[in-house]
Design a protein around this motif. Sequence first.
Motif, PDB file in Angstrom:
ATOM      1  N   ARG A   1       0.837  -1.213   0.000  1.00 30.95           N
ATOM      2  CA  ARG A   1       0.000   0.000   0.000  1.00 30.95           C
ATOM      3  C   ARG A   1       0.866   1.255   0.000  1.00 30.95           C
ATOM      4  N   ASN A   2       2.081   1.132   0.550  1.00 28.70           N
ATOM      5  CA  ASN A   2       3.002   2.278   0.586  1.00 28.70           C
ATOM      6  C   ASN A   2       3.905   2.364  -0.632  1.00 28.70           C
ATOM      7  N   GLY A   3       3.634   1.557  -1.629  1.00 32.12           N
ATOM      8  CA  GLY A   3       4.434   1.632  -2.858  1.00 32.12           C
ATOM      9  C   GLY A   3       5.706   0.807  -2.812  1.00 32.12           C
TER      10      GLY A   3
ATOM     11  N   ASN B   1       2.124  -2.651  -6.358  1.00 27.05           N
ATOM     12  CA  ASN B   1       0.780  -2.205  -6.739  1.00 27.05           C
ATOM     13  C   ASN B   1       0.748  -1.926  -8.242  1.00 27.05           C
TER      14      ASN B   1
ATOM     15  N   LEU C   1      -1.362  -0.598 -10.047  1.00 32.51           N
ATOM     16  CA  LEU C   1      -2.009   0.643 -10.475  1.00 32.51           C
ATOM     17  C   LEU C   1      -1.186   1.870 -10.089  1.00 32.51           C
ATOM     18  N   ASP C   2      -0.005   1.656  -9.492  1.00 28.14           N
ATOM     19  CA  ASP C   2       0.862   2.757  -9.059  1.00 28.14           C
ATOM     20  C   ASP C   2       2.142   2.745  -9.917  1.00 28.14           C
ATOM     21  N   PRO C   3       2.206   3.621 -10.917  1.00 27.56           N
ATOM     22  CA  PRO C   3       3.339   3.573 -11.850  1.00 27.56           C
ATOM     23  C   PRO C   3       4.703   3.699 -11.172  1.00 27.56           C
ATOM     24  N   GLU C   4       4.778   4.478 -10.081  1.00 29.10           N
ATOM     25  CA  GLU C   4       6.076   4.628  -9.397  1.00 29.10           C
ATOM     26  C   GLU C   4       6.497   3.329  -8.733  1.00 29.10           C
ATOM     27  N   ALA C   5       5.538   2.647  -8.130  1.00 28.86           N
ATOM     28  CA  ALA C   5       5.841   1.360  -7.487  1.00 28.86           C
ATOM     29  C   ALA C   5       6.269   0.349  -8.547  1.00 28.86           C
TER      30      ALA C   5
ATOM     31  N   PRO D   1      -1.768   1.079 -16.045  1.00 29.19           N
ATOM     32  CA  PRO D   1      -0.736   2.048 -16.425  1.00 29.19           C
ATOM     33  C   PRO D   1       0.157   1.506 -17.552  1.00 29.19           C
TER      34      PRO D   1
ATOM     35  N   PHE E   1      -6.146  -3.397  -4.853  1.00 27.90           N
ATOM     36  CA  PHE E   1      -5.509  -3.233  -6.163  1.00 27.90           C
ATOM     37  C   PHE E   1      -4.858  -4.565  -6.545  1.00 27.90           C
TER      38      PHE E   1
END
Length: 325
Positions: A23-25, A41, A43-47, A107, A136
């Motif tokens: 959840r924190n990437g 994740n 759905l989190d492009p940075e992660a 993404p 996610f």
Amino acid sequence: MLSTETRLTTVGKDIEKAAAILRNGGLVSIPTETVYGLAANALDPEAVARIFEAKRRPTFDPLIIHIADTFSITDYARDIPLTAPLLMKEFWPGPLTLVLPKTEKVPDIVTSGLSTVALRMPAHKITQDLLKILNFPLAAPSANLFGKVSPTRPEHVIEQLSGKVDYVLDGGDSSVGLESTILGWKEEIPTIYRLGGITIEQIEEVIGPVEKQTHSSSNPVAPGMLTSHYAPGVRLIIGDPPDPLPGIGVLRFCEKLIDFPEDRQWLLSGEGDINEAAKNLFFMLRELDKLNLKEVYIELVPEEGLGMAINDRLRRASAENTQNN
Ligand code: AMP
Ligand code: MG
């Protein structure tokens, strides 16, 4: 945010802890029935970018998205062919990945800019429980450095990715030991891009004949298709060994050679069990790597069922050393 160089890697069975990191990437290595994955994740492009960085994976090599249940597939894929639900019903959860046109929600970094996305529902109970408590899906390639042997135990992940992943969720040995079979539709024709834990015969029983497009030396649809991949450090050669000189080993399917030193021969399955051979394959390649051998001569397994996927990995693992295999 921590950079991948400074991560403190711990190993454990705490699903809540894994979920909090994700959840924190952060990055968590997850157990699956195929091999251990390196998850973030989706759905989190940075992660997701951290996965590529940790694995030193080129960003042109798209990732598989792992989902908790069959019905969430429509969040990420559209224009789903009629044969897809048949495959999902038969083989999910399990080692089959489906490549389908993607929705906006996915993404671009996950799919390396492709208009399609690879989706799978894994069968390992711990990872299913993890996916259920997240809101996610997880993008996860195998948890090894790019091009190297895939991990089937937590310690394999540590060997290659310690300091680059926050947590390794310990789920014991991977039960299948080979990556998922990847199948997509090319102009509506079901096409296998990578051989894996579900055999062509099993798939054809459900949806009829499929095409196979699993070899490509450049610009592959699936980089598991690259000619040289899954490679250990030791030099692997397909074929019978020459004289038993020091430093030469042998990896065979189920029967040792009579005229070669016993202690330099390894068997994928003494019982001749193809499932056991698949499960042992990556583990044995890693063990052979540690023995400082000069060369290991490999016998291919019978080219049928799961044997096709095993031989595929053996050919690629030896691709730079064996001529015309
Ligand atoms: P790994 O999980 O490391 O075994 O790698 C995932 C495999 O899935 C790679 O071989 C990718 O090329 C393949 N893959 C992921 N997304 C796609 C896609 N959209 N089309 C074709 N292959 C894909
Ligand atoms: Mg891989």
